[in-house]
Scaffold this active site. Sequence first.
Site, PDB file in Angstrom:
ATOM      1  N   GLU A 103       0.837  -1.199   0.000  1.00 25.61           N
ATOM      2  CA  GLU A 103       0.000   0.000   0.000  1.00 25.61           C
ATOM      3  C   GLU A 103       0.871   1.247   0.000  1.00 25.61           C
ATOM      4  O   GLU A 103       1.915   1.250   0.655  1.00 25.61           O
ATOM      5  CB  GLU A 103      -0.932  -0.002   1.216  1.00 25.61           C
ATOM      6  CG  GLU A 103      -1.970  -1.113   1.176  1.00 25.61           C
ATOM      7  CD  GLU A 103      -2.971  -1.038   2.337  1.00 25.61           C
ATOM      8  OE1 GLU A 103      -2.891  -0.082   3.137  1.00 25.61           O
ATOM      9  OE2 GLU A 103      -3.837  -1.919   2.437  1.00 25.61           O
ATOM     10  N   HIS A 163      -8.312   1.131   1.409  1.00 25.57           N
ATOM     11  CA  HIS A 163      -8.161   1.061   2.863  1.00 25.57           C
ATOM     12  C   HIS A 163      -9.096   2.062   3.544  1.00 25.57           C
ATOM     13  O   HIS A 163      -8.663   2.942   4.304  1.00 25.57           O
ATOM     14  CB  HIS A 163      -6.712   1.322   3.272  1.00 25.57           C
ATOM     15  CG  HIS A 163      -6.342   0.658   4.563  1.00 25.57           C
ATOM     16  ND1 HIS A 163      -5.108   0.136   4.808  1.00 25.57           N
ATOM     17  CD2 HIS A 163      -7.064   0.419   5.709  1.00 25.57           C
ATOM     18  CE1 HIS A 163      -5.070  -0.387   6.019  1.00 25.57           C
ATOM     19  NE2 HIS A 163      -6.241  -0.223   6.585  1.00 25.57           N
TER      20      HIS A 163
END
Length: 531
Positions: free
Chosen positions: A263, A281
């Site tokens: 990420e 997220h």
Amino acid sequence: MAPRVLVSDELSETAVQIFRDRGVDVDFQPQLGKDKDKLAEIIGNYDGLAIRSATKATEKLIAAATNLKVIGRAGIGVDNVDIPAASRRGIIVMNTPFGNSITTAEHAIALMFAVARQLPAADASTQAGKWEKSKFMGVEITGKTLGVIGAGNIGGIVCKKAIGLGMHVLAYDPFLSNERAQEMGVKKVELDELLAQADFITLHVPMTDKTRGILGKENLAKTKPGVRIINCARGGLVDEAALAEAIKSGHVAGAGFDVFEVEPAKESPLFGLPNVVCTPHLGASTTEAQENVALQVAEQMSDYLVKGAVSNAINMPSITAEEAPILKPFIKLADVLGAFVGQVTEGPIKQIEILYDGQTATMNTKALSSALLAGLIRSQVSDVNMVSAPIMIKEKGIVLSEVKRDKTGVYDGYIKLTVTTERQTRSIAGTVFSDGKPRFIQIKGINLDADVGQHMIYISNTDVPGMIGFMGTTLGNAGVNIANFQLGREKEAGDAIALLYVDGPVEQAVLDQLTANPAIKQAKLLTFAVE
């Protein structure tokens, strides 16, 4: 002087005001988290650091944080904090595991609906001017079996909501008791049974060595054909490449992912696959959750810096605000017991046993043990504290054990420390009297009753006539004033000990004069941090 906290990420004004209202000097610089050089330059001026995800508390930053006592993360994930580095420096790392629980659970349910009914693809098709009703045939949630991997805080909320939707819920969680599973209305199963029976699988476990890749190629092959998989927990729990292959083969009917192995996720094997819904997220991304975790981290950090209360710490036993004043004198006792043994013990320690007797056995013994271990190794490592001490003991390979038992003697409660080296076993016990001050009550199995002073002399000798006079004369000739003198012996002509509370430091030459007497085996100057 008030403790100082730096807020280097965005927190609400309400959260910042909590620091001020509780007596903390707060410096609100929400853009500083993106300027690592400037942050490293000034971090040494603060006792606390409050962050979200933008600030990276790296080993380099922590090394520069010479006064830092606590790092508070407004959120559950602490991937942006080097916890081992913080622990070695004695810095407490806190998170806020409950502020975004409902939000994350709701997001998992939302993704489950989205995957079951192919909502994103249907939306894009409709807005493109198409009308493809037959293309987006979905499945119902009601009556289906949901497999929940991890039935803790967030997973438990998911279980409750899924039952409300009319689903059958299977839970795999090694820490879930049968009684708790029954209360929740779920069936506790092993992982293989969950994989074989679940129509939907959702993950709610932390990332550990045991959970990493828990849904890898082998376990994905064990799943029920047509299963749909949801991950709002941590990237890396699922092997994305293996899942992509399972989706392409048709074995897995769809997936909803909010977290990824890397990420920010610029690419993933899951991107572009049919009936895969991906979000960036967003599990904690609601107005309510962001405010809740901000308020919570401000409260937790303030309570620690002002009152000594520890809650939701990753690397430290929790101490509630209510128990902190009760525990404080016993933490002091534990520290001085450890300090005593640490200063008189020669040679590497192999084993440590901590006995909690009576009321001490009902206290927060994790905190007490941490304080004791800090005192034990302080003579070797000066900047050790309750956070770093247990880690150092573990790294040294020392065997540590705790024993708790009901009251056995005249004291309502006491703590006994026994340390074993290659050459000997040494023990000391102590308690806290009504005045809140620690007392030594036993050394080497010999009973006595001694105050704890800043400067003390410990003498181990054979019980022969004239020893008290010899000790007093030797110290008197050296100008050492004795404030208190406690004696104890095993038996007549056997082992004896003396513990002298003196008014100041004693030179080694004076101790050498004491040990020149053949009846004296050891004479050590001890120093304790006393108020």
